[in-house]
Design an enzyme around this catalytic site. Structure first.
Site: not given
Ligand code: ZN
Length: 157
Positions: A46, A51, A89, A130-131
């Site tokens: 994801g 990000q 990430l 999470h996203e």
């Molecule tokens: Zn993340």
């Protein structure tokens, strides 16, 4: 090629609330295409727009069959509970123990602005949560029980 740089957790962009997308134009399509390349390149499941430094409500989730593009996503239903290892990430090399619902349903717009729903179990449900947290400036490290130790990570391999 449109690989974007993935920011890490010290970056202020990861701690801001993102704004909704209101124009479904070529800029959004380019962002989604670049995010897809970036996600595949990084071997992730994801990726959220903040990000890559874009403070808009856009995420990608790989559900194992396809990479879903979710614009302005909202959680509409959650069920059950799972506790497991979670990584990001933007937090390279570390994993935490995070409690999430075991099933989640989201409502979102596609790249042309059409609303649709998607649902997932297990890892996909974890990934939705999470996203979507990223869009409110929340990293898993703020909701986890604790980081996993090196010993626990090795035992997982
Ligand atoms: Zn993340």
């Amino acid at each position: 090629m449109g690989l974007r740089k993935i920011l890490t957790d010290k970056d202020p962009a990861l701690h801001k609330v993102c704004r909704p997308v209101d124009s479904f134009d070529w800029r959004l399509h380019k962002l989604l295409d670049d995010m897809r390349e970036t996600l595949i390149d990084a071997n992730g499941v994801g990726l959220a727009a903040p990000q890559v430094g874009i403070l808009r409500r856009v995420v990608l989730v790989d559900n194992g069959q396809e990479i879903l593009e979710l614009v302005n996503p909202e959680l509409v239903e959650t069920d059950g509970e799972q506790v497991g290892a979670e990584g990001c990430l933007s937090v390279p090399g570390r994993y935490g123990l995070v409690k999430r619902p075991n099933h989640a349903r989201v409502r979102a717009q596609d790249r042309d602005g059409n609303w649709f729903e998607a649902e997932g179990e297990g890892l996909t449900a974890r990934c939705f949560c999470h996203e979507l947290d990223h869009l409110d400036g929340i990293l898993y490290t703020q909701v986890m029980d604790r980081f996993l130790t090196d010993e626990e990570l090795e035992a997982d391999d």
